[in-house]
Write a protein that holds these residues in place. Sequence first.
Motif, PDB file in Angstrom:
ATOM      1  N   ALA A  53       0.831  -1.210   0.000  1.00 21.40           N
ATOM      2  CA  ALA A  53       0.000   0.000   0.000  1.00 21.40           C
ATOM      3  C   ALA A  53       0.861   1.254   0.000  1.00 21.40           C
ATOM      4  O   ALA A  53       0.534   2.247  -0.674  1.00 21.40           O
ATOM      5  CB  ALA A  53      -0.930  -0.002   1.216  1.00 21.40           C
ATOM      6  N   LEU A  54       1.968   1.234   0.732  1.00 20.95           N
ATOM      7  CA  LEU A  54       2.852   2.401   0.754  1.00 20.95           C
ATOM      8  C   LEU A  54       3.443   2.670  -0.627  1.00 20.95           C
ATOM      9  O   LEU A  54       3.637   3.824  -1.019  1.00 20.95           O
ATOM     10  CB  LEU A  54       3.967   2.192   1.774  1.00 20.95           C
ATOM     11  N   CYS A  55       3.731   1.597  -1.367  1.00 22.22           N
ATOM     12  CA  CYS A  55       4.336   1.741  -2.694  1.00 22.22           C
ATOM     13  C   CYS A  55       3.403   2.399  -3.707  1.00 22.22           C
ATOM     14  O   CYS A  55       3.869   2.890  -4.745  1.00 22.22           O
ATOM     15  CB  CYS A  55       4.767   0.383  -3.223  1.00 22.22           C
ATOM     16  N   GLU A  56       2.122   2.389  -3.428  1.00 21.32           N
ATOM     17  CA  GLU A  56       1.188   3.046  -4.339  1.00 21.32           C
ATOM     18  C   GLU A  56       1.305   4.567  -4.266  1.00 21.32           C
ATOM     19  O   GLU A  56       0.896   5.264  -5.197  1.00 21.32           O
ATOM     20  CB  GLU A  56      -0.232   2.615  -4.011  1.00 21.32           C
ATOM     21  N   ARG A  57       1.852   5.079  -3.177  1.00 14.44           N
ATOM     22  CA  ARG A  57       1.940   6.529  -2.976  1.00 14.44           C
ATOM     23  C   ARG A  57       3.362   7.057  -2.889  1.00 14.44           C
ATOM     24  O   ARG A  57       3.592   8.246  -3.070  1.00 14.44           O
ATOM     25  CB  ARG A  57       1.210   6.902  -1.677  1.00 14.44           C
ATOM     26  N   PHE A  58       4.322   6.173  -2.573  1.00 18.74           N
ATOM     27  CA  PHE A  58       5.675   6.614  -2.279  1.00 18.74           C
ATOM     28  C   PHE A  58       6.718   5.728  -2.952  1.00 18.74           C
ATOM     29  O   PHE A  58       6.455   4.563  -3.260  1.00 18.74           O
ATOM     30  CB  PHE A  58       5.932   6.564  -0.761  1.00 18.74           C
ATOM     31  N   THR A  59       7.904   6.292  -3.135  1.00 20.85           N
ATOM     32  CA  THR A  59       9.091   5.488  -3.383  1.00 20.85           C
ATOM     33  C   THR A  59       9.591   5.050  -2.012  1.00 20.85           C
ATOM     34  O   THR A  59      10.082   5.864  -1.227  1.00 20.85           O
ATOM     35  CB  THR A  59      10.178   6.287  -4.116  1.00 20.85           C
ATOM     36  N   VAL A  60       9.433   3.779  -1.710  1.00 24.82           N
ATOM     37  CA  VAL A  60       9.696   3.252  -0.371  1.00 24.82           C
ATOM     38  C   VAL A  60      11.128   2.731  -0.310  1.00 24.82           C
ATOM     39  O   VAL A  60      11.562   1.957  -1.166  1.00 24.82           O
ATOM     40  CB  VAL A  60       8.698   2.137  -0.032  1.00 24.82           C
ATOM     41  N   VAL A  61      11.849   3.154   0.723  1.00 24.87           N
ATOM     42  CA  VAL A  61      13.206   2.681   0.987  1.00 24.87           C
ATOM     43  C   VAL A  61      13.192   2.041   2.371  1.00 24.87           C
ATOM     44  O   VAL A  61      13.087   2.739   3.387  1.00 24.87           O
ATOM     45  CB  VAL A  61      14.231   3.824   0.938  1.00 24.87           C
ATOM     46  N   ALA A  62      13.272   0.715   2.412  1.00 25.38           N
ATOM     47  CA  ALA A  62      13.240  -0.024   3.672  1.00 25.38           C
ATOM     48  C   ALA A  62      14.655  -0.481   3.988  1.00 25.38           C
ATOM     49  O   ALA A  62      15.193  -1.375   3.318  1.00 25.38           O
ATOM     50  CB  ALA A  62      12.299  -1.226   3.579  1.00 25.38           C
ATOM     51  N   CYS A  63      15.256   0.133   4.992  1.00 21.63           N
ATOM     52  CA  CYS A  63      16.664  -0.113   5.312  1.00 21.63           C
ATOM     53  C   CYS A  63      16.827  -1.013   6.527  1.00 21.63           C
ATOM     54  O   CYS A  63      15.997  -1.016   7.435  1.00 21.63           O
ATOM     55  CB  CYS A  63      17.364   1.212   5.615  1.00 21.63           C
ATOM     56  N   ASP A  64      17.943  -1.740   6.550  1.00 22.35           N
ATOM     57  CA  ASP A  64      18.418  -2.378   7.762  1.00 22.35           C
ATOM     58  C   ASP A  64      19.364  -1.410   8.466  1.00 22.35           C
ATOM     59  O   ASP A  64      20.309  -0.887   7.842  1.00 22.35           O
ATOM     60  CB  ASP A  64      19.182  -3.669   7.447  1.00 22.35           C
ATOM     61  N   LEU A  65      19.132  -1.159   9.744  1.00 18.61           N
ATOM     62  CA  LEU A  65      20.046  -0.345  10.531  1.00 18.61           C
ATOM     63  C   LEU A  65      21.417  -1.010  10.614  1.00 18.61           C
ATOM     64  O   LEU A  65      21.530  -2.236  10.523  1.00 18.61           O
ATOM     65  CB  LEU A  65      19.499  -0.159  11.945  1.00 18.61           C
ATOM     66  N   ARG A  66      22.461  -0.221  10.819  1.00 20.16           N
ATOM     67  CA  ARG A  66      23.768  -0.836  11.047  1.00 20.16           C
ATOM     68  C   ARG A  66      23.686  -1.753  12.272  1.00 20.16           C
ATOM     69  O   ARG A  66      23.005  -1.475  13.254  1.00 20.16           O
ATOM     70  CB  ARG A  66      24.872   0.193  11.226  1.00 20.16           C
ATOM     71  N   GLY A  67      24.345  -2.891  12.181  1.00 21.55           N
ATOM     72  CA  GLY A  67      24.275  -3.880  13.242  1.00 21.55           C
ATOM     73  C   GLY A  67      23.151  -4.879  13.073  1.00 21.55           C
ATOM     74  O   GLY A  67      23.107  -5.886  13.792  1.00 21.55           O
ATOM     75  N   TYR A  68      22.242  -4.629  12.160  1.00 21.62           N
ATOM     76  CA  TYR A  68      21.055  -5.467  11.979  1.00 21.62           C
ATOM     77  C   TYR A  68      20.970  -5.950  10.532  1.00 21.62           C
ATOM     78  O   TYR A  68      21.504  -5.323   9.604  1.00 21.62           O
ATOM     79  CB  TYR A  68      19.793  -4.684  12.293  1.00 21.62           C
ATOM     80  N   GLY A  69      20.225  -7.032  10.341  1.00 14.91           N
ATOM     81  CA  GLY A  69      19.917  -7.485   8.988  1.00 14.91           C
ATOM     82  C   GLY A  69      21.173  -7.760   8.184  1.00 14.91           C
ATOM     83  O   GLY A  69      22.139  -8.356   8.675  1.00 14.91           O
ATOM     84  N   ASP A  70      21.178  -7.283   6.948  1.00 18.57           N
ATOM     85  CA  ASP A  70      22.318  -7.468   6.068  1.00 18.57           C
ATOM     86  C   ASP A  70      23.146  -6.205   5.919  1.00 18.57           C
ATOM     87  O   ASP A  70      23.976  -6.113   5.009  1.00 18.57           O
ATOM     88  CB  ASP A  70      21.835  -7.967   4.697  1.00 18.57           C
ATOM     89  N   SER A  71      22.944  -5.232   6.797  1.00 18.73           N
ATOM     90  CA  SER A  71      23.822  -4.065   6.843  1.00 18.73           C
ATOM     91  C   SER A  71      25.104  -4.416   7.594  1.00 18.73           C
ATOM     92  O   SER A  71      25.201  -5.452   8.266  1.00 18.73           O
ATOM     93  CB  SER A  71      23.112  -2.886   7.524  1.00 18.73           C
TER      94      SER A  71
END
Length: 301
Positions: A53-71
């Motif tokens: 739903a967010l992508c219908e209105r915005f260019t969405v950038v979903a980041c991993d914080l440093r120390g988390y995920g694949d960052s």
Amino acid sequence: MSDLDLFPGFSARDIELAPDISIHALVGGKGPPLLLLHGHPQTHAIWHRVAPALCERFTVVACDLRGYGDSSKPAGDDGHAAYSKRTMAGDMLAAMRALGFASFRVLAHDRGARVAHRLAADHPQAVERMVLLDIAPTVAMYAQTTEQFARAYWHWFFLIQPAPLPERLIEADPAAYIRDVMGRRSAGLAPFDPRALAEYTRCLALPGAAHGLCEDYRASGGIDLEHDREDIAAGRRLAMPVLVLWGEQGVVHRCFEPLREWRQVADRVEGETLPCGHYIPEEAPEQLLARALPFLAEGRA
């Protein structure tokens, strides 16, 4: 499983900020930029139910914080500055600029909302408006800690213990840490997509992940409080519109008054509870979108 399985139509980016620092992000949609920041012990996967739903209105950038995920997961330092919210906010600003966005809107949960707070405080020209999920300001939560809060948010006081004690215990069984921390909240593990849980577990088992997670909390119990108190002493306040939402079944609702606390540090604050616990984007995605989308879209064509 690829993280893209939860985000059809998105593309993955590893944004190099320095020789030893990269931020992993998924990018999708069209329209003005919207930065999504996750909390503990999760990754950008927390947004998978609201991203379409967010992508219908915005260019969405979903980041991993440093120390988390694949960052990246750099080693901490004695003062924990490498994981201060100032440093982590700087990562997000640099990542958005690398994608071509000088200013943007922010939707952030938990630890990510603390990064968003510092991002807005240090770089007000970059943050147009923001939605903060299920937190009160860090300095207020520490100052008002009660027995009830300490028992419920035990991890705040466990993770700040000196290395390597908490790291060693988390690394012994990352999957159990995910199950115990997330499953002991009000809704248990029922709200979570098994694919998202698998992603959280995979990422916490990566080398350096437990250390990065602990350093995030150690910074919040030290250097972040110094930065917050400096802002308060200098009378620096957030001027952009802020929407604060929190779960009526959660600890923040039981132990604090989020609107009152955010109005101590920001000029234009609105907000309310949602019918869920802590993990709002996964427990109450439709209610979150109904409240946050109009606010985030305000002022845009």
